[in-house]
Design an enzyme around this catalytic site. Structure first.
Site, PDB file in Angstrom:
ATOM      1  N   ASP A   1       9.502  -2.868  13.434  1.00 45.91           N
ATOM      2  CA  ASP A   1       8.390  -2.401  12.595  1.00 45.91           C
ATOM      3  C   ASP A   1       7.486  -1.430  13.359  1.00 45.91           C
ATOM      4  OD1 ASP A   1       6.230  -2.231  10.727  1.00 45.91           O
ATOM      5  OD2 ASP A   1       6.854  -4.171   9.919  1.00 45.91           O
TER       6      ASP A   1
ATOM      7  N   HIS B   1       9.820  -1.206   8.962  1.00 46.76           N
ATOM      8  CA  HIS B   1       9.048  -1.830   7.889  1.00 46.76           C
ATOM      9  C   HIS B   1       9.665  -1.605   6.503  1.00 46.76           C
ATOM     10  CE1 HIS B   1       5.416  -3.778   6.527  1.00 46.76           C
ATOM     11  NE2 HIS B   1       5.142  -2.807   5.686  1.00 46.76           N
TER      12      HIS B   1
ATOM     13  N   SER C   1       4.810  -6.047   2.121  1.00 45.27           N
ATOM     14  CA  SER C   1       3.736  -5.580   2.993  1.00 45.27           C
ATOM     15  C   SER C   1       2.425  -6.289   2.613  1.00 45.27           C
ATOM     16  CB  SER C   1       3.617  -4.060   2.925  1.00 45.27           C
ATOM     17  OG  SER C   1       2.873  -3.571   4.019  1.00 45.27           O
ATOM     18  N   GLN C   2       1.342  -5.551   2.303  1.00 41.74           N
ATOM     19  CA  GLN C   2       0.080  -6.240   2.033  1.00 41.74           C
ATOM     20  C   GLN C   2       0.167  -7.152   0.809  1.00 41.74           C
ATOM     21  OE1 GLN C   2      -3.089  -3.373   1.444  1.00 41.74           O
ATOM     22  NE2 GLN C   2      -2.633  -3.119  -0.726  1.00 41.74           N
TER      23      GLN C   2
ATOM     24  N   MET D   1       0.836  -1.192   0.000  1.00 40.14           N
ATOM     25  CA  MET D   1       0.000   0.000   0.000  1.00 40.14           C
ATOM     26  C   MET D   1       0.877   1.251   0.000  1.00 40.14           C
ATOM     27  SD  MET D   1      -2.893   1.070   2.810  1.00 40.14           S
ATOM     28  CE  MET D   1      -3.866  -0.415   2.543  1.00 40.14           C
TER      29      MET D   1
END
Length: 297
Positions: free
Chosen positions: A223, A279, A110-111, A36
């Site tokens: 993170d 992250h 990530s996503q 994202m």
């Protein structure tokens, strides 16, 4: 009986050697899925990853997924496009690409990490070899990015605001998991409970996921984007509170083996990696050593 002469034996051996070397030189393609707030080919993020992979594996085909007709649509899709629609779109892209028909390695950021898992479970053709989830929220999230901690008044307030609309029809949260409202989450959340087998058990999901060679889960130890960061290894907050977490190995998803992760772990196909950074803040050296050299070559 006709005996082959030395010349024919030599030519046969050369032919076989050429064929085997040609087969061995065929690199398995790599397909990337951004997270994202990013796009398929941003030169400061995935664009640099594409270049790095191509430098370390000459001749490899690297595809970076784009959802939409341009970079702007791709960027917005990461925020606003229904997760299930994204999965269906990517399944079509994979099936339509002739260079992927013999299989590919999937790398999700990530996503993109949990979205790749949904693809593996729902769309086993073309075959996925290795699934590499880099900071993917496999158990979802329950926190606002960059929030300074559970004890902060503002973090708790933001959570309460998000909870008010997270599972309503106008919002349709897709991987927001509220440990204080687990039943509502399982009933209303339109994506994560399905791929995690939390309601109806889909035997095909387990069968398909177990077809991959390796599932690699990368957790960022510092993170500040994913809350809890344990989600990157299938951990999450214990039900009814948001302080203590459980691990994958303590979950029913693992002990009852809803997805085949227990069997994959027992056969050495489930891998847990870490990066002692925030992250997605890994170095090129880390990515080369832990991902390219081990799973993409």
């Amino acid at each position: 009986m006709v005996r082959p002469n030395s010349r024919s034996v030599f030519l046969l051996c050369v032919s076989w050697a050429f064929l085997l070397s040609h087969i061995n030189c065929q690199q398995i393609p790599t397909v990337l899925w951004h997270g994202m707030g990013d796009t398929c080919c941003n030169p400061l993020s995935l664009g640099s990853i594409i270049t790095l992979i191509q430098q370390k594996i000459p001749g490899i085909y690297v595809k970076s997924l784009r959802l939409g007709n341009n970079f702007e649509e791709d960027f917005l899709s990461g925020f606003f496009m229904n997760s299930n629609d994204q999965i269906a779109n990517v399944c079509k892209q994979l099936a339509a690409d002739p260079k992927l028909q013999n299989g590919y390695n999937a790398v999700g950021f990530s996503q993109g990490g949990q979205f790749w898992r949904a693809v593996a479970q729902r769309c086993p053709t073309p075959p996925m070899y290795n699934l590499i989830s880099i900071g993917g929220q496999q158990q979802g999230v329950y926190g606002f990015p960059r929030c300074p901690g559970d004890n902060s008044t503002i973090c708790d307030y933001v959570r309460k605001l998000l909870n008010l609309g997270a599972y309503e029809s106008l919002v349709q949260a897709e991987y927001w998991q509220d440990p204080l409202q687990e039943q509502k989450y399982r009933k209303k959340c339109i994506f994560l409970p399905d791929i995690n087998q939390e309601n109806t058990k889909n035997a095909t999901y387990k069968t398909n996921l177990m077809k991959i060679k390796n599932l690699v889960l990368v957790k960022f130890l510092r993170d500040t984007m994913v809350d809890p960061k344990d989600s990157e290894w299938f951990g999450f907050y214990k039900e009814g509170q948001s302080k203590e977490t459980f691990t994958l190995f303590e979950s029913k998803l693992y002990t009852e083996d809803w997805l085949g992760l227990k069997e994959m772990n027992n056969t050495g196909r489930l891998h847990f990696l870490t990066s002692d950074t925030d992250h997605l803040q890994f170095s090129e050296e880390w990515f080369i050593q832990n991902i390219i050299n081990v799973y993409l070559k």
